[in-house]
Structure formats: structure tokens, C-alpha cells
Design an enzyme around this catalytic site. Structure first.
Site, PDB file in Angstrom:
ATOM      1  N   HIS A  33       0.867  -1.186   0.162  1.00 56.75           N
ATOM      2  CA  HIS A  33      -0.093  -0.016   0.032  1.00 56.75           C
ATOM      3  C   HIS A  33       0.805   1.150   0.052  1.00 56.75           C
ATOM      4  O   HIS A  33       1.980   1.237   0.353  1.00 56.75           O
ATOM      5  CB  HIS A  33      -1.132  -0.035   1.363  1.00 56.75           C
ATOM      6  CG  HIS A  33      -0.144  -0.448   2.402  1.00 56.75           C
ATOM      7  ND1 HIS A  33      -0.491  -1.743   3.147  1.00 56.75           N
ATOM      8  CD2 HIS A  33       0.457   0.085   3.269  1.00 56.75           C
ATOM      9  CE1 HIS A  33       0.319  -1.764   4.061  1.00 56.75           C
ATOM     10  NE2 HIS A  33       1.069  -0.504   4.304  1.00 56.75           N
ATOM     11  N   HIS A  39       9.376  -4.502  16.027  1.00 60.40           N
ATOM     12  CA  HIS A  39       8.487  -3.435  16.370  1.00 60.40           C
ATOM     13  C   HIS A  39       7.147  -3.779  16.301  1.00 60.40           C
ATOM     14  O   HIS A  39       6.454  -3.097  16.970  1.00 60.40           O
ATOM     15  CB  HIS A  39       8.875  -2.222  15.011  1.00 60.40           C
ATOM     16  CG  HIS A  39       8.182  -3.147  13.910  1.00 60.40           C
ATOM     17  ND1 HIS A  39       8.868  -4.224  13.231  1.00 60.40           N
ATOM     18  CD2 HIS A  39       7.090  -2.821  13.107  1.00 60.40           C
ATOM     19  CE1 HIS A  39       8.298  -4.356  12.187  1.00 60.40           C
ATOM     20  NE2 HIS A  39       7.032  -3.527  12.098  1.00 60.40           N
ATOM     21  N   ASP A  40       6.836  -5.105  16.011  1.00 62.85           N
ATOM     22  CA  ASP A  40       5.283  -5.488  15.981  1.00 62.85           C
ATOM     23  C   ASP A  40       5.068  -6.013  17.141  1.00 62.85           C
ATOM     24  O   ASP A  40       6.068  -6.404  18.169  1.00 62.85           O
ATOM     25  CB  ASP A  40       5.131  -6.411  14.746  1.00 62.85           C
ATOM     26  CG  ASP A  40       4.823  -5.478  13.411  1.00 62.85           C
ATOM     27  OD1 ASP A  40       4.399  -4.529  13.796  1.00 62.85           O
ATOM     28  OD2 ASP A  40       5.016  -6.057  12.293  1.00 62.85           O
ATOM     29  N   ARG A  69      13.122  -5.416   2.883  1.00 65.52           N
ATOM     30  CA  ARG A  69      12.505  -6.486   3.538  1.00 65.52           C
ATOM     31  C   ARG A  69      10.709  -6.029   3.145  1.00 65.52           C
ATOM     32  O   ARG A  69      10.550  -4.875   2.739  1.00 65.52           O
ATOM     33  CB  ARG A  69      12.316  -5.857   5.166  1.00 65.52           C
ATOM     34  CG  ARG A  69      10.997  -6.569   5.980  1.00 65.52           C
ATOM     35  CD  ARG A  69      10.771  -5.724   7.186  1.00 65.52           C
ATOM     36  NE  ARG A  69       9.875  -6.321   8.059  1.00 65.52           N
ATOM     37  CZ  ARG A  69       8.599  -6.228   8.070  1.00 65.52           C
ATOM     38  NH1 ARG A  69       8.135  -5.064   7.417  1.00 65.52           N
ATOM     39  NH2 ARG A  69       7.876  -6.475   9.235  1.00 65.52           N
ATOM     40  N   GLU A  84       8.313 -10.517   4.488  1.00 66.11           N
ATOM     41  CA  GLU A  84       7.668 -10.591   5.883  1.00 66.11           C
ATOM     42  C   GLU A  84       6.535 -11.462   5.765  1.00 66.11           C
ATOM     43  O   GLU A  84       5.405 -10.989   5.198  1.00 66.11           O
ATOM     44  CB  GLU A  84       7.206  -9.360   6.274  1.00 66.11           C
ATOM     45  CG  GLU A  84       6.631  -9.244   7.653  1.00 66.11           C
ATOM     46  CD  GLU A  84       5.452  -8.488   7.812  1.00 66.11           C
ATOM     47  OE1 GLU A  84       5.095  -8.059   9.155  1.00 66.11           O
ATOM     48  OE2 GLU A  84       4.971  -7.791   6.949  1.00 66.11           O
ATOM     49  N   GLN A 120      -3.808   3.912   4.507  1.00 63.84           N
ATOM     50  CA  GLN A 120      -3.205   2.815   3.740  1.00 63.84           C
ATOM     51  C   GLN A 120      -3.803   2.356   2.673  1.00 63.84           C
ATOM     52  O   GLN A 120      -4.541   1.483   2.661  1.00 63.84           O
ATOM     53  CB  GLN A 120      -2.414   1.876   4.710  1.00 63.84           C
ATOM     54  CG  GLN A 120      -1.324   2.387   5.608  1.00 63.84           C
ATOM     55  CD  GLN A 120      -1.090   1.456   6.586  1.00 63.84           C
ATOM     56  OE1 GLN A 120      -1.882   0.720   7.317  1.00 63.84           O
ATOM     57  NE2 GLN A 120       0.216   1.424   6.837  1.00 63.84           N
ATOM     58  N   ASP A 129       7.427  -6.009   2.895  1.00 62.45           N
ATOM     59  CA  ASP A 129       6.333  -5.820   3.903  1.00 62.45           C
ATOM     60  C   ASP A 129       5.073  -6.338   3.417  1.00 62.45           C
ATOM     61  O   ASP A 129       4.721  -6.466   2.284  1.00 62.45           O
ATOM     62  CB  ASP A 129       6.157  -4.462   4.440  1.00 62.45           C
ATOM     63  CG  ASP A 129       5.314  -4.284   5.189  1.00 62.45           C
ATOM     64  OD1 ASP A 129       5.403  -4.618   6.307  1.00 62.45           O
ATOM     65  OD2 ASP A 129       4.225  -3.458   5.317  1.00 62.45           O
ATOM     66  N   ARG A 183       1.463  -1.024  20.077  1.00 70.32           N
ATOM     67  CA  ARG A 183       2.823  -1.467  19.883  1.00 70.32           C
ATOM     68  C   ARG A 183       3.854  -0.520  20.109  1.00 70.32           C
ATOM     69  O   ARG A 183       4.802  -0.806  20.472  1.00 70.32           O
ATOM     70  CB  ARG A 183       2.793  -1.789  18.269  1.00 70.32           C
ATOM     71  CG  ARG A 183       1.926  -3.156  17.959  1.00 70.32           C
ATOM     72  CD  ARG A 183       2.062  -3.314  16.257  1.00 70.32           C
ATOM     73  NE  ARG A 183       1.281  -1.911  15.619  1.00 70.32           N
ATOM     74  CZ  ARG A 183       1.302  -1.965  14.361  1.00 70.32           C
ATOM     75  NH1 ARG A 183       1.659  -2.860  13.544  1.00 70.32           N
ATOM     76  NH2 ARG A 183       0.785  -0.855  14.020  1.00 70.32           N
TER      77      ARG A 183
HETATM   78  C1  GLC Z   1       3.642  -5.050   8.679  1.00 72.53           C
HETATM   79  C2  GLC Z   1       4.512  -4.020   9.494  1.00 72.53           C
HETATM   80  C3  GLC Z   1       3.493  -3.511  10.571  1.00 72.53           C
HETATM   81  C4  GLC Z   1       2.565  -2.680   9.610  1.00 72.53           C
HETATM   82  C5  GLC Z   1       2.078  -3.570   8.542  1.00 72.53           C
HETATM   83  C6  GLC Z   1       1.307  -2.709   7.702  1.00 72.53           C
HETATM   84  O1  GLC Z   1       3.292  -6.223   9.168  1.00 72.53           O
HETATM   85  O2  GLC Z   1       5.491  -5.013  10.259  1.00 72.53           O
HETATM   86  O3  GLC Z   1       4.230  -2.861  11.367  1.00 72.53           O
HETATM   87  O4  GLC Z   1       1.786  -1.928  10.539  1.00 72.53           O
HETATM   88  O5  GLC Z   1       2.805  -4.208   7.720  1.00 72.53           O
HETATM   89  O6  GLC Z   1       2.166  -2.108   6.490  1.00 72.53           O
END
Ligand code: GLC
Length: 594
Positions: free
Chosen positions: A154, A363-364, A252, A296, A222, A254, A488
Site C-alpha cells: 500500500h 517493532h510488531d 524487507r 515478511e 493505507q 512488507d 505496539r
Molecule cells: C507489517 C509491519 C507492520 C505494519 C503492517 C502494515 O506487518 O510489520 O508494522 O503495521 O505491515 O504495513
């Protein structure tokens, strides 16, 4: 001429896949032109890195690989200041640094940078593209590869494409999934699950300026990109190459399972996702072969293998090892390693091309995606167990040592995830509050136990910045209206440099954790941590203790990990092929390497 030679390596397959997906030769021409442009613009220094890594394609698999994730602003303020802090990173002998999203984003609501306004420009609050290039050069000199996110799924609703779409530009509306009425959105809602249960219901957001519904899988701000439009793939690829030319060495990707949408499906893990990742891999191999892809993919182990592709047609170089992370926390709270062992067995059975990044915290949140079939098999009620775990780490279960919070609690399904730093979830925060030195000593052992088990696992260990000094939860986020709604942020607080200074002071929590983690770093120099080492679980005859065996050449190591606060006795079968005592006693939370 040279570019042609590089392209010829993948031209046939790239053209085949692109045309099969898009049937658009002009767009293919634009992709190849973008690749050529990036190839021409790549600096001699980065081309030298390309050559070195082409000669050593397994570079990222070395036992010495060691990663860290962090936020630029929380650690140092901005990119320039971060470059000044390099000695702290070198002290930890990092080889890999993942900086959380730093491209231009809206303020203050940006999902931690995962709402991107401009894929080609560093956010002015953090610095400039020149600062980023200067930092990657410094890191490279120190042997540290920089990893950045590519937020594939997004853009921010304030990205120039979205702004043009809102202004009525049909070309850019076609970059997203926009619908004038509910007909198609309602059809999607029948089969697409919702990621966040605590936001507005459904996966679509009404955009008044455009007078259309737009697909927003994550937050309303988003907007999901439409990868069925070749322009989206071409533009995103060009931005990725631009970042690679600033010196980014790992991307990475995402939320990659979500990028392809199709009516009548869950819009997760569709075959076209793999076509796109495969095309991206080939593009990188042509233009910047030094660069690797990390996916991810927050899915069960059986879904993961597909994201590596095959040895002949690879996709991601590596993926997050989400399920080991979750199972380590699960085993700790339940003092039972059976689920963890079963899950490790499933992972160890994956082919050698499956390369993981192991971590405890990032971070999650921690999403409790345990293997329900396995839970049932050993007599655990999955729902009750999940509720136990999230209440435990929230500190609400009687006897819990943890301080944490729930994330995304859904009263209808009683589903929730957990937030908190490693140290706080392991009991350091509570013990300090209570001034209980015995509890503090146990908490530190617990924290090191998890880090040890993680570091013993095959593939790359990665640490969240602050874990090395026992950074505690940052409860202050609750008084910041821009952060308060997302728990978070509990584990996303300013790096505590005063605490970090204590790392050399004996008797402090910081020193204990720092030294423990240094030992783990040293352990990985052993030949049994070579990329092709054989790793398997072993039966400890005691579910409180996880046993992992590593073998390389003629050398064998056994790692024993006691997940309880009691002393435990394990019995090891001699078939390990090395002389081991028949029974071993382990102290509370002890990690012993034999
Ligand atoms: C991934 C990120 C997360 C974010 C999501 C949406 O899972 O790790 O922090 O909120 O993507 O972009």
C-alpha cells in the site's frame, strides 16, 4: 552492452512471467528501460560489491551474520546522528542493520512509517537521500549491510498517486482498487478476513473526495496498490532499484502475501504473489546482484516454503521465523517445550534453501499463531491456551512475572496479541518495581534463556535494539495522542543511552545482559554454526527442557534450555554420537552447551 549481458541471464523468464501476468509489451519495455537506467547509475563501489557477492552468493548465510532492528529517530534522532553512533553497533559486531521505515511519510499518523508518501525520498524529519547514502557507505566499511522495508502492499493516502486519484485522475485510480458502489466491495468482504478487528469494519474505506470505496487492508490511510496494473509493478520496481543504488543491501518486503487480490479468495498467498516476487528477484539479480530479499510472511510454516521458490527459480533469500518466535514465548509462559519442539521439527524439515531470520522481539506485536492441530494432539485447548498466553504477558494472570499489554483485542473472537519489550515480558520491569532482587536475577536469566535458544537456532539471529541493555516498556506513549491508540508503541520508545552506559558496570542488569549476549555472539563462531551444519531437536525426556543438537563435520554440540524456574533433570540418549553424561541437572532457566 554489459547490461544486455546481465539481462540475458533472466530475460526469457522475466519476459515470459511479465507477459503472462500483464500481456503488455510496452510496460515490459518500460521495466527494462528502468532496469537499464538503474544499472547505468549504479556506483563503481556498489558494482564492486555486486561482483564480490556474485562470486560469493551465500554471503548472507555465514554463521557470523548477526542482525539488529531499530528506529532511526528513537535510537539516534536522525540518520546523520545514527552514523555517529556506529561504534555502539560495531561493539556488538553486527553485520546487518534493519532500520524501520524512513521514507517520506505523513505525520503524525503513519503506522510507524508503513504509510509511505514517496518511495524515492527519505523523510525530511530523518534526513536526506544523501545522508542515507553516506550512512550505507559507512556501514559497508564496517561490514554491516543495511536493510530497509519496501512497503509493497500500500501507499499512504497522501502519496501523490493517491492524491491524483482523489482529484479524479483515472490513470491513478487504476493504481488502487476503487469502486463507485458497494457491489464489488461486498463481494470481497464475503471471503477476505479482516487484519485489524478494532478499526472500522471491513476492508474498504469510503473516500469522499473521489466518491468511491477504496481497498484499505490495514489502516484507512493505507491504500492497497493494484498489482494487476503493470504500471504499479514497474514504478515500485524502479523505486526499489533507486534505493539499492543508495546502498541498501537487504529489502524487507512488507506484508507481501497480501499484494494480489482476487474476488472469491482470501486475497492472501495467491499464485500471482509468487510471480511478482520471482520477477523482483530476477530484476535485482540483473541490476544489483549484491542485494537480497527478506520476506515478511506472517504465516504458518507450511505456507512459508513457497516464498523461497525453488533452487532453480528462487524468490526470497530469507524470511522471518515468526513461528519459532511465538513458540519460544509460548514455551516460557507455559513451562512446556512440546509445541516449540514440534514446530522446530517442522522447520528443520524444510529444504536447505529456506533461510530464516530468528528474532524474539521486533517493532510488531506477538501474534499467537500456534499450531492448533498440534495443540489438540497433545491435549491443549487452543483458545484457552491463547487466552492464557495473552493474559500472562499482559501481567494479568495470577503469578505472572510479565508487564505488557494486549494488542488488537477482539471481544467477539477473544483473540488478542501481545506487546512489550523482551526485558519487560521476561519480568525485569516487575522485579525492579517491587525491588525484588531474587526476582530480578530470575528475570535476567529468563531473558538470556530466550536469547540463547534463539541464537542456537539455525540461520540468522536478529535482536531488537535495546534488548542488549534490558530496555523496559515505554508507557509514556499513552499520553501522546498520535501514539496512544496503538499499543505496539509500548515497545517503541527512545533508546535509553544512560542505561546503555551501565553495560560496563558489573552488578547491573545491563552488564549481565550485555555479557550474556556477548557470549552468545562468541558461541556462533564455533564450526557447528556453519551454514551447512545439521541441526535437530533431541528428546530430553522432560518437556520443561528443549534440547537442540548441532553437528558439523565430526563435531557435535548439544544445547540444553530449561524453560522453567525449577531445577530440571534431563536424560539424553547416547545416539547423539558424542560422549555426554546420561543425566544432566539444569538450574532455573539455565542454557547449557555441551
Ligand atoms: C507489517 C509491519 C507492520 C505494519 C503492517 C502494515 O506487518 O510489520 O508494522 O503495521 O505491515 O504495513
Amino acid at each position: 552492452m554489459e547490461f544486455e549481458r546481465c539481462l540475458s541471464r533472466h530475460r526469457d523468464e522475466l519476459e515470459w512471467l511479465f507477459m503472462e501476468l500483464y500481456q503488455d509489451r510496452a510496460a515490459l519495455g518500460r521495466l527494462e528501460a528502468g532496469m537499464q537506467q538503474a544499472w547505468n547509475a549504479r556506483s563503481p563501489e556498489l558494482k564492486a560489491l555486486d561482483a564480490a557477492r556474485t562470486a560469493d552468493p551465500e554471503w548472507y548465510k555465514r554463521g557470523s551474520m548477526f542482525g539488529m532492528t531499530m528506529y532511526t529517530d528513537l535510537f539516534a534522532g536522525n540518520l546523520k546522528a545514527l552514523a555517529q553512533k556506529l561504534p555502539y553497533l560495531k561493539e556488538q559486531r553486527l553485520t546487518y542493520l534493519h532500520l524501520m521505515p524512513l521514507l517520506q511519510m505523513p505525520h503524525p499518523h503513519n503506522d510507524g512509517g508503513y504509510a509511505v508518501e514517496d518511495f524515492d525520498t527519505v523523510d525530511p524529519a530523518l534526513g536526506t537521500n544523501e545522508d542515507l547514502a553516506a550512512l550505507t557507505a559507512e556501514l559497508r566499511k564496517a561490514g554491516i549491510s543495511l536493510c530497509l522495508d519496501v512497503v509493497m502492499n500500500h501507499t499512504a493516502s497522501t502519496h501523490r498517486w493517491a492524491m491524483a486519484a482523489k482529484a479524479g485522475d483515472k490513470t491513478y485510480q487504476a493504481y488502487y482498487h476503487c469502486y463507485p458502489d458497494r457491489t464489488i466491495p461486498d463481494q470481497y468482504e464475503r471471503t477476505v478476513p479482516q487484519v485489524f478487528s478494532n478499526t472500522a469494519p471491513g476492508n474498504f474505506t469510503w473516500c469522499e473526495e473521489m466518491r468511491q470505496w477504496v481497498l484499505t487492508t490495514f489502516h484507512a490511510y493505507q491504500w492497497d496498490l493494484n498489482y494487476a496494473n503493470p504500471a504499479v509493478f514497474v514504478e515500485m520496481t524502479k523505486s526499489i532499484l533507486h534505493l539499492a543504488n543508495l546502498g541498501v543491501e537487504v529489502f524487507r518486503i512488507d506484508a507481501v502475501p497480501y499484494i494480489w487480490k482476487q474476488l472469491g479468495t482470501s486475497c492472501r498467498n495467491l499464485p500471482q504473489v509468487h510471480t511478482i516476487v520471482r520477477m523482483l528477484r530476477m530484476v535485482l539479480e540483473v541490476v544489483c546482484p549484491a542485494v537480497v530479499l527478506k520476506g515478511e510472511v506472517v504465516m504458518a510454516p507450511k505456507e512459508l516454503a513457497a516464498y523461497f521458490g525453488t533452487p532453480e527459480k528462487p524468490e526470497c533469500h530469507m524470511l522471518y521465523n515468526v513461528s519459532t518466535m511465538v513458540n519460544l514465548w509460548g514455551a516460557l509462559a507455559s513451562r512446556d517445550t512440546r509445541l516449540l519442539k514440534a514446530q522446530l521439527d517442522a522447520l528443520h524439515a524444510l529444504p536447505q534453501n529456506c533461510w530464516f531470520v530468528n528474532y524474539l522481539r521486533c517493532h510488531d506485536d506477538i501474534g499467537w499463531g500456534l499450531d492448533e492441530a498440534e495443540e489438540r494432539r497433545i491435549g491443549i485447548d487452543p483458545q484457552a491456551h491463547k487466552e492464557y498466553l495473552y493474559h500472562f504477558y499482559e501481567g494479568q494472570f495470577p503469578g505472572s512475572w510479565a508487564r505488557g499489554e494486549l494488542y488488537n483485542y477482539d471481544p467477539a473472537t477473544r483473540d488478542a496479541r501481545s506487546c512489550g519489550t523482551a526485558a519487560s515480558l521476561c519480568g525485569v520491569e516487575q522485579a525492579l518495581e517491587k525491588g525484588d532482587s531474587a526476582a530480578l536475577a530470575l528475570a535476567v536469566r529468563r531473558d538470556l534463556l530466550l536469547h540463547s535458544a534463539k541464537a542456537y537456532e539455525p540461520r540468522i539471529p536478529m535482536r531488537h535494539c535495546g534488548d542488549e541493555i534490558g530496555q523496559l516498556n515505554g508507557w509514556g506513549y499513552k499520553s501522546d495522542p498520535a501514539l496512544a491508540e496503538d499499543s505496539r508503541n509500548l515497545h517503541r520508545s527512545r533508546f535509553d543511552w544512560e542505561k546503555a552506559a551501565q553495560r560496563t558496570v558489573p552488578g547491573t542488569v545491563q552488564n549481565a545482559l550485555w555479557r550474556g549476549m556477548e557470549q552468545l555472539r562468541a558461541l556462533r563462531a564455533d564450526e557447528c554454526f556453519a551454514p551447512d551444519a545439521w541441526v535437530t531437536t533431541w528428546d530430553s525426556h522432560n518437556p520443561a527442557v528443549l534440547t537442540l543438537v548441532r553437528r558439523h563435520g565430526t563435531k557435535t554440540l548439544a544445547g540444553l534450555f530449561n524453560f522453567t524456574e525449577q531445577k530440571q533433570c534431563v536424560r539424553l540418549d547416547s545416539a547423539i554420537g558424542v560422549h555426554l553424561p546420561e543425566t544432566v541437572w539444569l538450574d532455573a532457566y539455565e542454557a547449557r552447551i555441551l
